[in-house]
Design an enzyme around this catalytic site. Structure first.
Site, PDB file in Angstrom:
ATOM      1  N   GLY A 133       2.495   2.943  10.655  1.00 50.49           N
ATOM      2  CA  GLY A 133       3.390   4.078  10.410  1.00 50.49           C
ATOM      3  C   GLY A 133       4.125   4.561  11.650  1.00 50.49           C
ATOM      4  N   GLU A 184      -5.110  -4.581  11.155  1.00 48.05           N
ATOM      5  CA  GLU A 184      -4.135  -3.492  11.199  1.00 48.05           C
ATOM      6  C   GLU A 184      -4.399  -2.636  12.431  1.00 48.05           C
ATOM      7  OE1 GLU A 184      -2.175  -2.418   7.192  1.00 48.05           O
ATOM      8  OE2 GLU A 184      -3.961  -1.214   7.426  1.00 48.05           O
ATOM      9  N   LYS A 207       0.006   4.225  -0.371  1.00 50.34           N
ATOM     10  CA  LYS A 207      -0.695   5.403   0.175  1.00 50.34           C
ATOM     11  C   LYS A 207      -0.518   6.593  -0.779  1.00 50.34           C
ATOM     12  CE  LYS A 207      -0.324   3.328   4.686  1.00 50.34           C
ATOM     13  NZ  LYS A 207      -0.228   3.466   6.122  1.00 50.34           N
ATOM     14  N   SER A 224       3.591  -1.399  10.380  1.00 50.16           N
ATOM     15  CA  SER A 224       5.039  -1.283  10.567  1.00 50.16           C
ATOM     16  C   SER A 224       5.803  -2.573  10.267  1.00 50.16           C
ATOM     17  CB  SER A 224       5.367  -0.783  11.976  1.00 50.16           C
ATOM     18  OG  SER A 224       4.912   0.551  12.140  1.00 50.16           O
ATOM     19  N   GLU A 267      -6.799   4.866   7.956  1.00 54.47           N
ATOM     20  CA  GLU A 267      -6.718   6.282   7.549  1.00 54.47           C
ATOM     21  C   GLU A 267      -8.045   6.755   6.963  1.00 54.47           C
ATOM     22  OE1 GLU A 267      -3.136   5.584   5.320  1.00 54.47           O
ATOM     23  OE2 GLU A 267      -2.224   5.074   7.243  1.00 54.47           O
ATOM     24  N   ASN A 277       0.866  -1.183   0.000  1.00 51.29           N
ATOM     25  CA  ASN A 277       0.000   0.000   0.000  1.00 51.29           C
ATOM     26  C   ASN A 277       0.904   1.235   0.000  1.00 51.29           C
ATOM     27  OD1 ASN A 277      -1.831   2.014   0.416  1.00 51.29           O
ATOM     28  ND2 ASN A 277      -2.439   1.364   2.486  1.00 51.29           N
TER      29      ASN A 277
HETATM   30  P1  13P Z   1       2.981   0.861   7.622  1.00 52.47           P
HETATM   31  O1  13P Z   1       3.539  -0.439   7.107  1.00 52.47           O
HETATM   32  O2  13P Z   1       3.659   2.071   7.051  1.00 52.47           O
HETATM   33  O3  13P Z   1       2.862   0.867   9.102  1.00 52.47           O
HETATM   34  O4  13P Z   1       1.478   0.953   7.053  1.00 52.47           O
HETATM   35  C1  13P Z   1       0.635  -0.127   7.223  1.00 52.47           C
HETATM   36  C2  13P Z   1      -0.602   0.135   6.462  1.00 52.47           C
HETATM   37  O5  13P Z   1      -1.379   0.996   6.804  1.00 52.47           O
HETATM   38  C3  13P Z   1      -0.820  -0.666   5.256  1.00 52.47           C
HETATM   39  O6  13P Z   1      -2.121  -0.496   4.784  1.00 52.47           O
END
Ligand code: 13P
Length: 259
Positions: free
Chosen positions: A174, A168, A13, A214, A98, A11
């Site tokens: 993050g 998640e 983002k 993460s 998010e 992802n």
């Molecule tokens: P991170 O791996 O940056 O923590 O993000 C996880 C995430 O939200 C994947 O959809």
């Protein structure tokens, strides 16, 4: 019990433009091979989906939408529907933290999106997870249960075959503060037990459940070797082709047939 087949989703983002996404794909395609038991999925910016879908070897990678609107068409300025994404993506994230926390999407929105994805032949990846304060209050299981119930209301057993769940925890996204493998197992056992309650034992065994939060090249194997985990949803560590390729390598090694 999880399946031997693993699903690894990158992802990106709101990172990487169209050109960067295309260069990344070119680099990654040289680093990873096609493996019968590992499905690789890329979720780039919406803008890059069309370009990548023309560029990609569809046997090597599938594409996912990070978001979409649940109506199929109409006067919804600025939105993109699952109907418009049909034929371009195979998967779509739904209920990502998010979307829930920054854009205030509700379980009702999430449910409408799960249905819209399925209606349009796209597999929804329903994301669930608790915040740090919900966790501190001992509410993890209740939150996950509410989000599952909210997201899956009106979904039939046949439709559930199309659904993937991603655990998640919001506090792990993050932050570099990835969840402990035991906590992931506990959360996913609870997810499967609710699926069993709603849809029966077969569905609960067969549904693919991923972990995200993460995950790095160093920690990926800690999750991929857990019996309950069917794959990963990777954010930050997927932005670098080498680091993502290492995660993919770990996924190959975690399947029964190996690399
Ligand atoms: P991170 O791996 O940056 O923590 O993000 C996880 C995430 O939200 C994947 O959809």
């Amino acid at each position: 019990m999880a399946q031997d087949k693993k699903l690894i989703i990158a992802n990106w983002k709101m990172n990487l433009g169209v050109h960067e996404s295309s260069l990344y794909l070119h680099k990654l395609a040289e680093k990873v091979k096609i493996h019968r038991d590992v499905q690789l999925v890329l979720a780039p910016t919406m803008l890059a989906l069309q370009t990548l879908s023309l560029q990609v070897n569809h046997r090597q990678f599938k594409l996912a939408a990070q978001n979409f609107y649940w109506r199929d068409h109409g006067a919804f300025t600025g939105e993109v529907s699952a109907t418009q994404l049909r034929g371009i993506v195979s998967y779509a994230l739904v209920g990502h933290s998010e979307r829930r926390h920054v854009f205030h999407e509700t379980d009702k929105d999430t449910r409408a999106k799960v249905q819209a994805a399925i209606r349009n032949g796209i597999r929804p990846v329903l994301c669930v997870g608790e915040t740090a304060s919900e966790r501190a209050a001992g509410e993890t299981k209740d939150i996950i249960h509410d989000q599952l119930l909210g997201g899956l209301a009106n979904i039939t057993s046949d439709e559930l075959d199309q659904v993937i769940i991603a655990y998640e925890p919001v506090w792990a996204i993050g932050t570099g503060n990835n969840a402990l493998p035991n906590d992931v197992t506990e959360a996913i056992v609870s997810i499967r037990s609710q699926i069993k309650h709603l849809y029966g034992a077969k569905a609960s065994n067969e549904i693919q459940v991923l972990y995200g939060g993460s995950v790095t090249a160093d920690s990926a194997a800690d999750y991929l070797t857990l019996a309950e985990v069917d794959g990963l949803l990777v954010g930050g560590a997927s932005l670098d082709a080498q680091s993502f390729a290492t995660i993919v390598e770990k996924a190959y090694n975690s399947t029964k047939k190996g690399a």
